[in-house]
Scaffold this active site. Sequence first.
Site, PDB file in Angstrom:
ATOM      1  N   THR A 125       0.830  -1.210   0.000  1.00  0.00           N
ATOM      2  CA  THR A 125       0.000   0.000   0.000  1.00  0.00           C
ATOM      3  C   THR A 125       0.867   1.263   0.000  1.00  0.00           C
ATOM      4  O   THR A 125       1.997   1.250   0.496  1.00  0.00           O
ATOM      5  CB  THR A 125      -0.904   0.014   1.263  1.00  0.00           C
ATOM      6  OG1 THR A 125      -1.426   1.320   1.451  1.00  0.00           O
ATOM      7  CG2 THR A 125      -0.129  -0.356   2.525  1.00  0.00           C
ATOM      8  N   ASP A 126       0.308   2.344  -0.535  1.00  0.00           N
ATOM      9  CA  ASP A 126       1.040   3.627  -0.501  1.00  0.00           C
ATOM     10  C   ASP A 126       1.208   4.144   0.926  1.00  0.00           C
ATOM     11  O   ASP A 126       2.014   5.040   1.179  1.00  0.00           O
ATOM     12  CB  ASP A 126       0.331   4.677  -1.378  1.00  0.00           C
ATOM     13  CG  ASP A 126      -1.083   5.014  -0.937  1.00  0.00           C
ATOM     14  OD1 ASP A 126      -1.605   4.375   0.001  1.00  0.00           O
ATOM     15  OD2 ASP A 126      -1.694   5.927  -1.552  1.00  0.00           O
ATOM     16  N   GLU A 127       0.439   3.551   1.873  1.00  0.00           N
ATOM     17  CA  GLU A 127       0.526   4.042   3.254  1.00  0.00           C
ATOM     18  C   GLU A 127       1.886   3.778   3.876  1.00  0.00           C
ATOM     19  O   GLU A 127       2.233   4.377   4.896  1.00  0.00           O
ATOM     20  CB  GLU A 127      -0.605   3.442   4.108  1.00  0.00           C
ATOM     21  CG  GLU A 127      -1.958   3.806   3.538  1.00  0.00           C
ATOM     22  CD  GLU A 127      -3.140   3.560   4.463  1.00  0.00           C
ATOM     23  OE1 GLU A 127      -2.962   3.576   5.685  1.00  0.00           O
ATOM     24  OE2 GLU A 127      -4.246   3.385   3.932  1.00  0.00           O
ATOM     25  N   TYR A 153      -1.211  -0.342  11.238  1.00  0.00           N
ATOM     26  CA  TYR A 153      -1.471  -0.998   9.947  1.00  0.00           C
ATOM     27  C   TYR A 153      -0.330  -0.758   8.968  1.00  0.00           C
ATOM     28  O   TYR A 153       0.251  -1.701   8.419  1.00  0.00           O
ATOM     29  CB  TYR A 153      -2.793  -0.479   9.353  1.00  0.00           C
ATOM     30  CG  TYR A 153      -2.951  -0.789   7.866  1.00  0.00           C
ATOM     31  CD1 TYR A 153      -3.088  -2.098   7.420  1.00  0.00           C
ATOM     32  CD2 TYR A 153      -2.956   0.245   6.912  1.00  0.00           C
ATOM     33  CE1 TYR A 153      -3.223  -2.381   6.054  1.00  0.00           C
ATOM     34  CE2 TYR A 153      -3.091  -0.025   5.561  1.00  0.00           C
ATOM     35  CZ  TYR A 153      -3.225  -1.345   5.133  1.00  0.00           C
ATOM     36  OH  TYR A 153      -3.341  -1.614   3.791  1.00  0.00           O
ATOM     37  N   LYS A 157       2.455  -3.388   7.264  1.00  0.00           N
ATOM     38  CA  LYS A 157       2.594  -3.593   5.810  1.00  0.00           C
ATOM     39  C   LYS A 157       4.023  -3.286   5.367  1.00  0.00           C
ATOM     40  O   LYS A 157       4.591  -3.963   4.514  1.00  0.00           O
ATOM     41  CB  LYS A 157       1.600  -2.699   5.037  1.00  0.00           C
ATOM     42  CG  LYS A 157       0.145  -3.055   5.193  1.00  0.00           C
ATOM     43  CD  LYS A 157      -0.230  -4.421   4.618  1.00  0.00           C
ATOM     44  CE  LYS A 157      -0.190  -4.476   3.105  1.00  0.00           C
ATOM     45  NZ  LYS A 157      -0.617  -5.797   2.591  1.00  0.00           N
TER      46      LYS A 157
HETATM   47  P1  NAD Z   1     -10.056  -6.704   3.045  1.00  0.00           P
HETATM   48  O1  NAD Z   1      -9.941  -6.431   4.520  1.00  0.00           O
HETATM   49  O2  NAD Z   1     -11.305  -6.368   2.336  1.00  0.00           O
HETATM   50  O3  NAD Z   1      -9.772  -8.266   2.785  1.00  0.00           O
HETATM   51  C1  NAD Z   1      -8.771  -8.977   3.433  1.00  0.00           C
HETATM   52  C2  NAD Z   1      -9.031 -10.463   3.217  1.00  0.00           C
HETATM   53  O4  NAD Z   1      -7.946 -11.188   3.822  1.00  0.00           O
HETATM   54  C3  NAD Z   1     -10.314 -10.973   3.869  1.00  0.00           C
HETATM   55  O5  NAD Z   1     -11.005 -11.831   2.986  1.00  0.00           O
HETATM   56  C4  NAD Z   1      -9.831 -11.742   5.088  1.00  0.00           C
HETATM   57  O6  NAD Z   1     -10.678 -12.824   5.456  1.00  0.00           O
HETATM   58  C5  NAD Z   1      -8.481 -12.248   4.598  1.00  0.00           C
HETATM   59  N1  NAD Z   1      -7.554 -12.539   5.703  1.00  0.00           N
HETATM   60  C6  NAD Z   1      -7.281 -11.748   6.785  1.00  0.00           C
HETATM   61  N2  NAD Z   1      -6.401 -12.360   7.583  1.00  0.00           N
HETATM   62  C7  NAD Z   1      -6.084 -13.544   6.980  1.00  0.00           C
HETATM   63  C8  NAD Z   1      -5.210 -14.600   7.319  1.00  0.00           C
HETATM   64  N3  NAD Z   1      -4.486 -14.582   8.459  1.00  0.00           N
HETATM   65  N4  NAD Z   1      -5.108 -15.654   6.483  1.00  0.00           N
HETATM   66  C9  NAD Z   1      -5.857 -15.705   5.352  1.00  0.00           C
HETATM   67  N5  NAD Z   1      -6.713 -14.735   4.999  1.00  0.00           N
HETATM   68  C10 NAD Z   1      -6.820 -13.665   5.795  1.00  0.00           C
HETATM   69  O7  NAD Z   1      -8.799  -5.982   2.414  1.00  0.00           O
HETATM   70  P2  NAD Z   1      -8.633  -5.272   0.976  1.00  0.00           P
HETATM   71  O8  NAD Z   1      -9.075  -3.865   1.072  1.00  0.00           O
HETATM   72  O9  NAD Z   1      -9.198  -6.157  -0.070  1.00  0.00           O
HETATM   73  O10 NAD Z   1      -7.031  -5.258   0.846  1.00  0.00           O
HETATM   74  C11 NAD Z   1      -6.344  -6.350   0.246  1.00  0.00           C
HETATM   75  C12 NAD Z   1      -4.870  -6.035   0.224  1.00  0.00           C
HETATM   76  O11 NAD Z   1      -4.625  -4.852  -0.510  1.00  0.00           O
HETATM   77  C13 NAD Z   1      -4.274  -5.806   1.616  1.00  0.00           C
HETATM   78  O12 NAD Z   1      -2.995  -6.417   1.663  1.00  0.00           O
HETATM   79  C14 NAD Z   1      -4.150  -4.298   1.715  1.00  0.00           C
HETATM   80  O13 NAD Z   1      -3.081  -3.927   2.563  1.00  0.00           O
HETATM   81  C15 NAD Z   1      -3.877  -3.922   0.269  1.00  0.00           C
HETATM   82  N6  NAD Z   1      -4.317  -2.584  -0.157  1.00  0.00           N
HETATM   83  C16 NAD Z   1      -5.605  -2.172   0.052  1.00  0.00           C
HETATM   84  C17 NAD Z   1      -6.013  -0.920  -0.412  1.00  0.00           C
HETATM   85  C18 NAD Z   1      -7.445  -0.455  -0.248  1.00  0.00           C
HETATM   86  O14 NAD Z   1      -7.747   0.677  -0.620  1.00  0.00           O
HETATM   87  N7  NAD Z   1      -8.369  -1.277   0.251  1.00  0.00           N
HETATM   88  C19 NAD Z   1      -5.106  -0.074  -1.056  1.00  0.00           C
HETATM   89  C20 NAD Z   1      -3.775  -0.523  -1.249  1.00  0.00           C
HETATM   90  C21 NAD Z   1      -3.409  -1.784  -0.797  1.00  0.00           C
HETATM   91  P1  TYD Z   2     -10.402   4.559   4.926  1.00  0.00           P
HETATM   92  O1  TYD Z   2     -11.444   4.156   3.944  1.00  0.00           O
HETATM   93  O2  TYD Z   2     -10.432   3.961   6.298  1.00  0.00           O
HETATM   94  O3  TYD Z   2      -8.996   4.323   4.227  1.00  0.00           O
HETATM   95  P2  TYD Z   2      -7.493   4.796   4.676  1.00  0.00           P
HETATM   96  O4  TYD Z   2      -7.519   5.203   6.092  1.00  0.00           O
HETATM   97  O5  TYD Z   2      -6.721   3.537   4.476  1.00  0.00           O
HETATM   98  O6  TYD Z   2      -7.110   5.879   3.730  1.00  0.00           O
HETATM   99  O7  TYD Z   2     -10.476   6.142   5.115  1.00  0.00           O
HETATM  100  C1  TYD Z   2     -10.330   7.012   4.010  1.00  0.00           C
HETATM  101  C2  TYD Z   2     -10.333   8.441   4.547  1.00  0.00           C
HETATM  102  O8  TYD Z   2     -11.644   8.729   5.095  1.00  0.00           O
HETATM  103  C3  TYD Z   2      -9.357   8.654   5.698  1.00  0.00           C
HETATM  104  O9  TYD Z   2      -8.807   9.960   5.590  1.00  0.00           O
HETATM  105  C4  TYD Z   2     -10.222   8.558   6.957  1.00  0.00           C
HETATM  106  C5  TYD Z   2     -11.557   9.093   6.479  1.00  0.00           C
HETATM  107  N1  TYD Z   2     -12.768   8.521   7.124  1.00  0.00           N
HETATM  108  C6  TYD Z   2     -13.748   9.363   7.645  1.00  0.00           C
HETATM  109  O10 TYD Z   2     -13.637  10.607   7.596  1.00  0.00           O
HETATM  110  N2  TYD Z   2     -14.864   8.805   8.222  1.00  0.00           N
HETATM  111  C7  TYD Z   2     -15.017   7.445   8.306  1.00  0.00           C
HETATM  112  O11 TYD Z   2     -16.048   6.989   8.888  1.00  0.00           O
HETATM  113  C8  TYD Z   2     -13.999   6.595   7.762  1.00  0.00           C
HETATM  114  C9  TYD Z   2     -14.141   5.097   7.830  1.00  0.00           C
HETATM  115  C10 TYD Z   2     -12.901   7.181   7.170  1.00  0.00           C
END
Ligand code: NAD
Ligand code: TYD
Length: 340
Positions: A125-127, A153, A157
């Site tokens: 992630t970019d985080e 988090y 990562k």
């Molecule tokens: P999510 O929370 O929706 O899904 C995570 C999945 O992983 C779930 O199905 C969960 O059951 C499974 N999981 C959790 N712990 C596990 C374990 N110990 N063993 C097996 N499975 C397990 O997450 P997401 O938003 O789909 O993110 C997926 C990946 O992409 C993550 O690695 C996250 O860091 C990365 N990512 C997410 C975003 C975003 O905007 N959501 C952006 C950049 C990177």
């Molecule tokens: P989020 O979807 O949790 O993603 P991330 O923290 O990984 O960027 O949040 C996106 C942005 O929205 C973040 O700046 C936090 C803000 N946010 C709110 O203002 N209210 C909310 O209820 C949530 C879940 C997030």
Amino acid sequence: MNIIVTGGAGFIGGNFCHYMTNKYPEDNILCIDKLTYAGNMETLEPIMDKPNFRFFKADIADRNAIYKIFEEEKPDIVVNFAAESHVDRSISDPEIFLRTNIIGTSVMLDACRKYGIKRYHQVSTDEVYGDLPLDRTDLFFTEETPIHTSSPYSASKASADLLVQAYARTYKMPCTISRCSNNYGPYHFPEKLIPLIIANALNDKEIPVYGKGENVRDWLYVEDHCIAIDKIIRDGKEGEVYNIGGHNEKTNLEVVKTVLSLLDKSEDLIHYVTDRPGHDMRYAIDPTKIHNDLGWLPATPFKEGIRKTIDWYLNHREWWENIISGEYQNYYDKMYGNRG
Ligand code: NAD
Ligand code: TYD
């Protein structure tokens, strides 16, 4: 080819399983997921019966279970999405983030080392780059930006990324890493900002906006992320990191107002609440490398992606209503009940 996809019952992993099973009928997509609160078999329901898809319920931190799957399935490629992914949860309870995101990644890497693999891809992630100041719109994250994490988090990562790079160098493992900006789209768990706005607005519930709502995120439609990862596992260079994002920066308030207006709901639903501790101000990706090296550019503009996303939530009420009527309600009350 046999492709293991971990975390495939979650948001991005689920979209990736849909994308890959449809695009490559000749490949076998083997999904491993522990089915935590964020994993949902209903996300995989449309592809469960496909001959090129199989599901394994397992924890990526469970060495025996993972080795057994590798021994039996002999994967060529592993794409590791499995993670605890929500910043707010990592602030209230960091430990599970360390177990899944760090130990889990190390078990997956050990399995790849023991059984041999053509490619291990880490979905990061970019985080991991920390944040950028709001008043320096000339600054972007490149692959050379130093790791500088803010939340448990992002620290977990970043630790996983360092392990992947260590295995690549020490054991000469064929690894790649991608660092993507915030995704949105179908099957997004309603604890995250965009689906939370949609679900609350449709139920005429307040939309909690942290602080002043001025934090900036760089939003990417989830299918564009899936396409980028597919390109990296096929054509990306071993040992490389690729940033994924599409110059689509928006303040949280802009996103909330856009969704409310598309749903024809009043801005009176906006409710400012106590800020997230350590809240990152701005994320912004420079995608030059993946564009130049792999020809990737996002295909879905925000205007189109957000409409598609809203339509999906309108047409799949059962998917998210099942979530918000269950255990999630306890989380919501705990997280937002005393927030002001
Ligand atoms: P999510 O929370 O929706 O899904 C995570 C999945 O992983 C779930 O199905 C969960 O059951 C499974 N999981 C959790 N712990 C596990 C374990 N110990 N063993 C097996 N499975 C397990 O997450 P997401 O938003 O789909 O993110 C997926 C990946 O992409 C993550 O690695 C996250 O860091 C990365 N990512 C997410 C975003 C975003 O905007 N959501 C952006 C950049 C990177
Ligand atoms: P989020 O979807 O949790 O993603 P991330 O923290 O990984 O960027 O949040 C996106 C942005 O929205 C973040 O700046 C936090 C803000 N946010 C709110 O203002 N209210 C909310 O209820 C949530 C879940 C997030």
